[in-house]
Write a protein that holds these residues in place. Structure first.
Motif, PDB file in Angstrom:
ATOM      1  N   ALA A  33      24.257  30.880  37.421  1.00 25.53           N
ATOM      2  CA  ALA A  33      23.480  31.921  38.095  1.00 25.53           C
ATOM      3  C   ALA A  33      24.317  33.173  38.312  1.00 25.53           C
ATOM      4  N   MET A  34      23.705  34.315  38.076  1.00 25.48           N
ATOM      5  CA  MET A  34      24.419  35.582  38.237  1.00 25.48           C
ATOM      6  C   MET A  34      23.657  36.506  39.168  1.00 25.48           C
ATOM      7  N   THR A  35      24.368  37.437  39.745  1.00 25.20           N
ATOM      8  CA  THR A  35      23.728  38.484  40.537  1.00 25.20           C
ATOM      9  C   THR A  35      24.460  39.786  40.264  1.00 25.20           C
ATOM     10  N   ASP A  36      23.730  40.908  40.245  1.00 27.97           N
ATOM     11  CA  ASP A  36      24.459  42.162  40.026  1.00 27.97           C
ATOM     12  C   ASP A  36      24.855  42.782  41.373  1.00 27.97           C
ATOM     13  N   ASN A  37      24.594  42.018  42.453  1.00 26.32           N
ATOM     14  CA  ASN A  37      25.004  42.497  43.772  1.00 26.32           C
ATOM     15  C   ASN A  37      26.192  41.666  44.276  1.00 26.32           C
ATOM     16  N   PRO A  38      27.414  42.239  44.210  1.00 26.07           N
ATOM     17  CA  PRO A  38      28.615  41.483  44.608  1.00 26.07           C
ATOM     18  C   PRO A  38      28.493  40.854  46.004  1.00 26.07           C
ATOM     19  N   GLU A  39      27.746  41.504  46.896  1.00 31.76           N
ATOM     20  CA  GLU A  39      27.634  40.953  48.263  1.00 31.76           C
ATOM     21  C   GLU A  39      26.781  39.692  48.299  1.00 31.76           C
ATOM     22  N   ILE A  46      36.251  40.320  38.317  1.00 32.44           N
ATOM     23  CA  ILE A  46      36.521  41.759  38.246  1.00 32.44           C
ATOM     24  C   ILE A  46      37.170  42.070  36.897  1.00 32.44           C
ATOM     25  N   ASN A  47      36.455  42.811  36.068  1.00 34.13           N
ATOM     26  CA  ASN A  47      36.984  43.193  34.748  1.00 34.13           C
ATOM     27  C   ASN A  47      37.673  44.539  34.925  1.00 34.13           C
ATOM     28  N   THR A  48      39.002  44.513  34.968  1.00 32.40           N
ATOM     29  CA  THR A  48      39.769  45.683  35.413  1.00 32.40           C
ATOM     30  C   THR A  48      40.124  46.652  34.299  1.00 32.40           C
ATOM     31  N   CYS A  49      40.591  47.840  34.726  1.00 34.89           N
ATOM     32  CA  CYS A  49      41.110  48.861  33.807  1.00 34.89           C
ATOM     33  C   CYS A  49      42.565  49.145  34.180  1.00 34.89           C
ATOM     34  N   ASN A  61      42.298  48.416  44.279  1.00 40.10           N
ATOM     35  CA  ASN A  61      41.469  48.488  45.505  1.00 40.10           C
ATOM     36  C   ASN A  61      40.283  47.529  45.422  1.00 40.10           C
ATOM     37  N   THR A  62      39.689  47.435  44.245  1.00 40.04           N
ATOM     38  CA  THR A  62      38.551  46.520  44.080  1.00 40.04           C
ATOM     39  C   THR A  62      38.988  45.075  44.285  1.00 40.04           C
ATOM     40  N   ILE A  63      40.171  44.742  43.765  1.00 36.90           N
ATOM     41  CA  ILE A  63      40.706  43.379  43.950  1.00 36.90           C
ATOM     42  C   ILE A  63      40.975  43.120  45.434  1.00 36.90           C
ATOM     43  N   LEU A  64      41.604  44.088  46.089  1.00 37.03           N
ATOM     44  CA  LEU A  64      41.947  43.900  47.515  1.00 37.03           C
ATOM     45  C   LEU A  64      40.682  43.754  48.361  1.00 37.03           C
ATOM     46  N   ASN A  65      39.656  44.512  48.044  1.00 38.29           N
ATOM     47  CA  ASN A  65      38.377  44.381  48.790  1.00 38.29           C
ATOM     48  C   ASN A  65      37.786  42.983  48.596  1.00 38.29           C
ATOM     49  N   ASN A  71      38.880  36.235  52.347  1.00 36.77           N
ATOM     50  CA  ASN A  71      39.540  35.851  53.610  1.00 36.77           C
ATOM     51  C   ASN A  71      38.533  35.756  54.755  1.00 36.77           C
ATOM     52  N   GLU A  72      37.444  36.534  54.637  1.00 38.61           N
ATOM     53  CA  GLU A  72      36.385  36.463  55.663  1.00 38.61           C
ATOM     54  C   GLU A  72      35.370  35.370  55.309  1.00 38.61           C
ATOM     55  N   ARG A  73      35.712  34.552  54.285  1.00 40.28           N
ATOM     56  CA  ARG A  73      34.848  33.455  53.822  1.00 40.28           C
ATOM     57  C   ARG A  73      33.485  33.962  53.348  1.00 40.28           C
ATOM     58  N   LYS A  74      33.426  35.217  52.896  1.00 44.71           N
ATOM     59  CA  LYS A  74      32.173  35.737  52.326  1.00 44.71           C
ATOM     60  C   LYS A  74      32.170  35.552  50.810  1.00 44.71           C
ATOM     61  N   LEU A  75      33.321  35.130  50.299  1.00 48.55           N
ATOM     62  CA  LEU A  75      33.430  34.831  48.863  1.00 48.55           C
ATOM     63  C   LEU A  75      34.229  33.543  48.716  1.00 48.55           C
ATOM     64  N   ASN A  76      33.852  32.698  47.731  1.00 47.96           N
ATOM     65  CA  ASN A  76      34.632  31.473  47.511  1.00 47.96           C
ATOM     66  C   ASN A  76      35.765  31.708  46.520  1.00 47.96           C
ATOM     67  N   LYS A  77      35.462  32.522  45.486  1.00 55.25           N
ATOM     68  CA  LYS A  77      36.439  32.640  44.401  1.00 55.25           C
ATOM     69  C   LYS A  77      36.533  34.075  43.888  1.00 55.25           C
ATOM     70  N   VAL A  78      37.773  34.498  43.584  1.00 56.78           N
ATOM     71  CA  VAL A  78      37.985  35.819  42.979  1.00 56.78           C
ATOM     72  C   VAL A  78      38.730  35.620  41.663  1.00 56.78           C
ATOM     73  N   ILE A  79      38.104  36.089  40.580  1.00 56.08           N
ATOM     74  CA  ILE A  79      38.721  36.001  39.250  1.00 56.08           C
ATOM     75  C   ILE A  79      38.956  37.422  38.751  1.00 56.08           C
ATOM     76  N   VAL A  80      40.174  37.694  38.300  1.00 55.93           N
ATOM     77  CA  VAL A  80      40.509  39.031  37.805  1.00 55.93           C
ATOM     78  C   VAL A  80      40.790  38.952  36.307  1.00 55.93           C
ATOM     79  N   ALA A  81      40.194  39.864  35.540  1.00 58.70           N
ATOM     80  CA  ALA A  81      40.390  39.863  34.081  1.00 58.70           C
ATOM     81  C   ALA A  81      40.543  41.297  33.589  1.00 58.70           C
ATOM     82  N   GLY A  82      40.738  41.449  32.276  1.00 56.11           N
ATOM     83  CA  GLY A  82      40.761  42.787  31.712  1.00 56.11           C
ATOM     84  C   GLY A  82      42.146  43.407  31.605  1.00 56.11           C
ATOM     85  N   CYS A  83      42.183  44.703  31.398  1.00 54.80           N
ATOM     86  CA  CYS A  83      43.406  45.413  31.021  1.00 54.80           C
ATOM     87  C   CYS A  83      44.510  45.388  32.077  1.00 54.80           C
ATOM     88  N   LEU A  84      44.183  45.622  33.341  1.00 57.03           N
ATOM     89  CA  LEU A  84      45.232  45.638  34.367  1.00 57.03           C
ATOM     90  C   LEU A  84      45.902  44.272  34.429  1.00 57.03           C
TER      91      LEU A  84
END
Ligand code: SF4
Length: 430
Positions: A33-39, A46-49, A61-65, A71-84
């Protein structure tokens, strides 16, 4: 209610957009399942540049947010990909350890697996179209062989690698079957297409194949490198109705001294010859270029030369960037000699003269008929683009609504009756 939705956040350029679309289609094929609303998501990809300082900052900044939300338990997992992540993985792991996984560019398999799916190799040509469906980017190769001294892209994207024509035609047919009418051809250098696979530059051949696809009405060429420019591409633009009389040809500079230091492999005279040849072969071509100001040791005289070149050449569209020091690039040892204030001034001066040029060029379209791809409705106007406007970076054609009922994603003929610096105004020709 699915308690594990994924949201893919795309930063950077259109090539990243294509990568994200390929990934999202794989998630769809795995019923993730996907959503285009990160919240609204439990997992964020996060597909970075990692291109220049400003882009890197935005990615961090996007990663830190995202980490803060975790940390506020509003997200379970953060995956970072892409150029950065491709470029600074080890540093990022040390500095932002809260991120669950760091992937490089094009590591779809790892991401899909991490999200509980399995990569469908045979369907990698399919995309989840995140742009308005009538227009889509087609990335024809990855990486770059050019040694431009200021550019870190080859570090992140590797050497030039073309995609086989058959795969690209399949992908374009898939897009056309999903209502795409405009293909925007992208790569680090689109003119190098095919040299690795077919032993010679084959962009013209690819364009011909793509133009045989029903439903595709416009094919637009972006990121064409100026040196060793394939003349058969210009001839294809001139003779093939579906190829827009438009070309994006990033030149960066015109001073021979600066071009040499930038390792662009072309001189000012050769640059002028390429542009002259394009204009002689396709007289109504719309030319877009990208220029870089504030390159190390760029003197007032060299900047003046660039300014005079912009005045003399009368481009239709110009994007200007300020030099950003990038580690592990050839220009790194030159330092950052031009103060930021001067860089910004030079950028503003170029964009100021270009505004005048663009306005004059637009004025020449009053009274002319243009085919316009309608994309949106805003207030009293339908918003569209003509062959002269690439999505996201160029101007628009605003069509007065009156009683007309136009469909977005369709082409209409418009009589131009007004203009400003960047846009044209017109009314529908019934
Ligand atoms: S052509 Fe030059 S500026 Fe463009 S991606 Fe390649 S190295 Fe970078």
């Amino acid at each position: 209610m699915n308690k594990n939705k994924v949201s893919v956040v795309t930063l950077g350029c259109s090539k990243n957009t294509v990568d994200s679309e390929r990934l999202m289609r794989q998630l769809q094929l795995n019923s993730i399942a996907m959503t285009d609303n990160p919240e609204d998501a439990q997992t964020l990809v996060i597909n970075t540049c990692g291109f220049i300082e400003a882009a890197k900052e935005e990615s961090i900044n996007t990663i830190l947010n995202a980490v803060a939300l975790k940390n506020e338990r509003k997200l379970n997992k953060v995956i970072v990909a892409g150029c950065l992540s491709e470029r600074y993985k080890d540093d990022l792991i040390k500095e932002i350890p809260e991120v669950d996984f760091y992937f490089g560019t094009e590591e779809y398999e790892g991401i899909v697996k991490e999200l509980g799916g399995e990569l469908k190799y045979n369907l990698l040509g399919e995309r989840f179209i995140s742009t308005p469906s009538h227009t889509a980017y087609l990335k024809i190769s990855e990486g770059c062989d050019h040694p431009c001294s200021f550019c870190a892209i080859p570090i992140m994207r590797g050497k030039h690698k073309s995609k086989p024509i058959e795969e690209l035609v399949n992908e374009a047919e898939y897009l056309a079957a999903n209502n795409t009418k405009e293909l925007v051809i992208i790569a680090q250098d689109t003119t190098d297409y095919g040299k690795d696979l077919y032993g010679k530059k084959s962009l013209a051949l690819l364009l011909r194949e793509l133009s045989n696809i029903d439903n595709i009405e416009w094919i637009r060429i972006m990121y064409a490198y100026p040196s060793r420019f394939p003349t058969d591409v210009i001839e294809e633009i001139a003779s093939n109705q579906k190829i827009c009389n438009y070309i994006d040809i990033p030149l960066q500079h015109i001073s021979d001294k600066v071009l040499r230091s930038m390792r662009r492999g072309i001189s000012s005279n050769q640059t002028r010859k390429v542009l002259q040849n394009i204009r002689e072969t396709v007289p109504d071509i719309a030319l877009r270029t990208t220029l870089l100001v504030g390159y190390p040791n760029e003197s007032e005289k060299e900047f003046k030369e660039l300014y005079e070149f912009v005045k003399e050449t009368q481009f239709d569209k110009v994007g200007t960037f300020t030099f950003s020091v990038e580690d592990n690039t050839a220009s790194y040892i030159l330092g950052d000699t031009v103060p930021q204030k001067i860089k910004e001034e030079r950028k503003d001066i170029l964009m100021e003269i270009q505004k005048e040029i663009s306005s004059n060029k637009n004025s020449e379209f009053v009274g002319k008929k243009l085919k316009v791809l309608v994309e949106a409705v805003e207030g009293d106007f339908y918003i569209g683009r003509s062959y002269r406007d690439a999505p996201e970076v160029d101007g628009e054609v605003l069509i007065l609504k009156k009683n007309a009922k136009l469909k977005t994603g369709e082409f209409y003929n418009v009589l131009v009756n007004d203009f400003n610096e960047y846009d044209l105004f017109g009314e529908l020709i019934i």
